[in-house]
Design a protein around this motif. Structure first.
Motif, PDB file in Angstrom:
ATOM      1  N   LEU A 194      78.911 -41.782 -35.293  1.00  0.00           N
ATOM      2  CA  LEU A 194      78.547 -42.498 -36.512  1.00  0.00           C
ATOM      3  C   LEU A 194      77.082 -42.929 -36.526  1.00  0.00           C
ATOM      4  O   LEU A 194      76.504 -43.241 -35.486  1.00  0.00           O
ATOM      5  N   VAL A 195      76.506 -42.926 -37.716  1.00  0.00           N
ATOM      6  CA  VAL A 195      75.164 -43.454 -37.935  1.00  0.00           C
ATOM      7  C   VAL A 195      75.330 -44.714 -38.785  1.00  0.00           C
ATOM      8  O   VAL A 195      75.520 -44.639 -39.996  1.00  0.00           O
ATOM      9  N   VAL A 196      75.320 -45.860 -38.103  1.00  0.00           N
ATOM     10  CA  VAL A 196      75.535 -47.148 -38.770  1.00  0.00           C
ATOM     11  C   VAL A 196      74.202 -47.889 -38.783  1.00  0.00           C
ATOM     12  O   VAL A 196      73.596 -48.105 -37.734  1.00  0.00           O
ATOM     13  N   SER A 197      73.755 -48.249 -39.991  1.00  0.00           N
ATOM     14  CA  SER A 197      72.388 -48.781 -40.140  1.00  0.00           C
ATOM     15  C   SER A 197      72.164 -50.102 -39.416  1.00  0.00           C
ATOM     16  O   SER A 197      71.035 -50.446 -39.094  1.00  0.00           O
ATOM     17  N   THR A 198      73.233 -50.840 -39.125  1.00  0.00           N
ATOM     18  CA  THR A 198      73.068 -52.121 -38.428  1.00  0.00           C
ATOM     19  C   THR A 198      73.229 -51.972 -36.912  1.00  0.00           C
ATOM     20  O   THR A 198      73.192 -52.961 -36.191  1.00  0.00           O
ATOM     21  N   ASP A 199      73.406 -50.761 -36.443  1.00  0.00           N
ATOM     22  CA  ASP A 199      73.567 -50.489 -35.010  1.00  0.00           C
ATOM     23  C   ASP A 199      72.171 -50.428 -34.379  1.00  0.00           C
ATOM     24  O   ASP A 199      71.441 -49.447 -34.549  1.00  0.00           O
ATOM     25  N   SER A 200      71.792 -51.467 -33.662  1.00  0.00           N
ATOM     26  CA  SER A 200      70.428 -51.520 -33.118  1.00  0.00           C
ATOM     27  C   SER A 200      70.204 -50.459 -32.041  1.00  0.00           C
ATOM     28  O   SER A 200      69.086 -49.992 -31.842  1.00  0.00           O
ATOM     29  N   ASN A 201      71.268 -50.074 -31.366  1.00  0.00           N
ATOM     30  CA  ASN A 201      71.163 -49.001 -30.370  1.00  0.00           C
ATOM     31  C   ASN A 201      70.766 -47.690 -31.057  1.00  0.00           C
ATOM     32  O   ASN A 201      69.786 -47.040 -30.702  1.00  0.00           O
ATOM     33  N   LEU A 202      71.524 -47.352 -32.093  1.00  0.00           N
ATOM     34  CA  LEU A 202      71.241 -46.128 -32.858  1.00  0.00           C
ATOM     35  C   LEU A 202      69.831 -46.165 -33.454  1.00  0.00           C
ATOM     36  O   LEU A 202      69.084 -45.185 -33.400  1.00  0.00           O
ATOM     37  N   ASN A 203      69.459 -47.309 -33.995  1.00  0.00           N
ATOM     38  CA  ASN A 203      68.143 -47.442 -34.619  1.00  0.00           C
ATOM     39  C   ASN A 203      67.023 -47.270 -33.603  1.00  0.00           C
ATOM     40  O   ASN A 203      66.007 -46.634 -33.894  1.00  0.00           O
ATOM     41  N   ALA A 204      67.203 -47.839 -32.424  1.00  0.00           N
ATOM     42  CA  ALA A 204      66.171 -47.724 -31.388  1.00  0.00           C
ATOM     43  C   ALA A 204      66.037 -46.275 -30.919  1.00  0.00           C
ATOM     44  O   ALA A 204      64.928 -45.749 -30.765  1.00  0.00           O
ATOM     45  N   VAL A 205      67.169 -45.636 -30.708  1.00  0.00           N
ATOM     46  CA  VAL A 205      67.178 -44.230 -30.276  1.00  0.00           C
ATOM     47  C   VAL A 205      66.487 -43.359 -31.328  1.00  0.00           C
ATOM     48  O   VAL A 205      65.641 -42.512 -31.003  1.00  0.00           O
ATOM     49  N   THR A 206      66.833 -43.593 -32.582  1.00  0.00           N
ATOM     50  CA  THR A 206      66.278 -42.778 -33.668  1.00  0.00           C
ATOM     51  C   THR A 206      64.775 -43.008 -33.822  1.00  0.00           C
ATOM     52  O   THR A 206      64.003 -42.051 -33.949  1.00  0.00           O
ATOM     53  N   GLN A 207      64.372 -44.260 -33.790  1.00  0.00           N
ATOM     54  CA  GLN A 207      62.943 -44.547 -33.939  1.00  0.00           C
ATOM     55  C   GLN A 207      62.152 -43.914 -32.791  1.00  0.00           C
ATOM     56  O   GLN A 207      61.111 -43.285 -33.009  1.00  0.00           O
TER      57      GLN A 207
END
Ligand code: CO
Length: 213
Positions: free
Chosen positions: A68-81
């Protein structure tokens, strides 16, 4: 599980890698330059590099339950950035898989405790495509289709992220790809989603371009 075996396996792996290239780890230590960010399921049967035949250093990886790509997931956001801004990956792959336990749970509503909020994103995917899914009478076909539609929606979700849009508008990259791994056959399937076209349908709502800095 004999943990001793794991460390023995590690020694054997080192020997195998350095046999063909004595400076293998020296090179690996110098840094990474992956072209792909892979977002896949945590499922133990879906091993990212193995199924793609990729080696250490070639793929930047994020895994969670049901990819899942969940916009409030800080882990996902950090990885993506990090992947987009610093590693400058050319591609982002969202890889789902058939027989996914997370998808199955979303098809059969029940109280699953801590998992409830996570699975809600999957139930939202079901709601977005309810007409198509409810028209499928065969349960297995419906299950498989929700796996695919979830990949499609997560591809949309990754383009909604500001870091991705910023890079996208500046360089034309990353390209977004939706794949499904079939655990029943081992085959990796490209859903051949026209992600840019799909995004253009919702651009009026999610396009951050006018305000990107
Ligand atoms: Co799964």
């Amino acid at each position: 599980m004999d943990f001793k075996t794991i460390f023995e396996n590690n020694c054997a792996w080192i020997a195998q890698k350095t046999e063909s290239d004595p400076s293998y780890f020296e090179k690996l230590a110098k840094g990474q330059n992956p072209e792909i960010l892979y977002i896949g399921c945590s499922d133990s049967r879906v091993t990212a590099e193995d199924l793609m035949g990729m080696q250490p250093g070639e793929v930047f990886i994020h895994r969670n339950v049901a990819n899942l790509v969940v916009s409030t997931d800080s882990n996902l956001n950090a990885v993506t950035q990090y992947a987009v801004q610093y590693l400058k990956v050319k591609h982002i792959v969202i890889c789902g898989h058939y027989e996914c336990g997370g998808i199955k749970a979303a098809l059969h509503p029940s109280d699953m405790g801590q998992l409830n909020s996570w699975l809600q994103t999957l139930r939202d995917v079901y709601r977005l495509h309810q007409a198509e899914l409810d028209a499928i009478t065969n349960e297995q076909v419906k299950f498989d289709r929700l796996v695919e539609l979830n990949v499609q929606e997560q591809c949309m979700n990754i383009i909604k992220i500001d870091h991705v849009q910023r890079a996208w508008y500046a360089t034309g990259f990353p390209r977004i790809h939706g794949w499904v791994f079939d655990v029943r056959t081992g085959r990796l399937k490209d859903l051949e989603l026209k992600v840019e076209e799909l995004f253009s349908e919702i651009r009026g709502i999610y396009d951050l371009k006018p305000n990107l800095t």
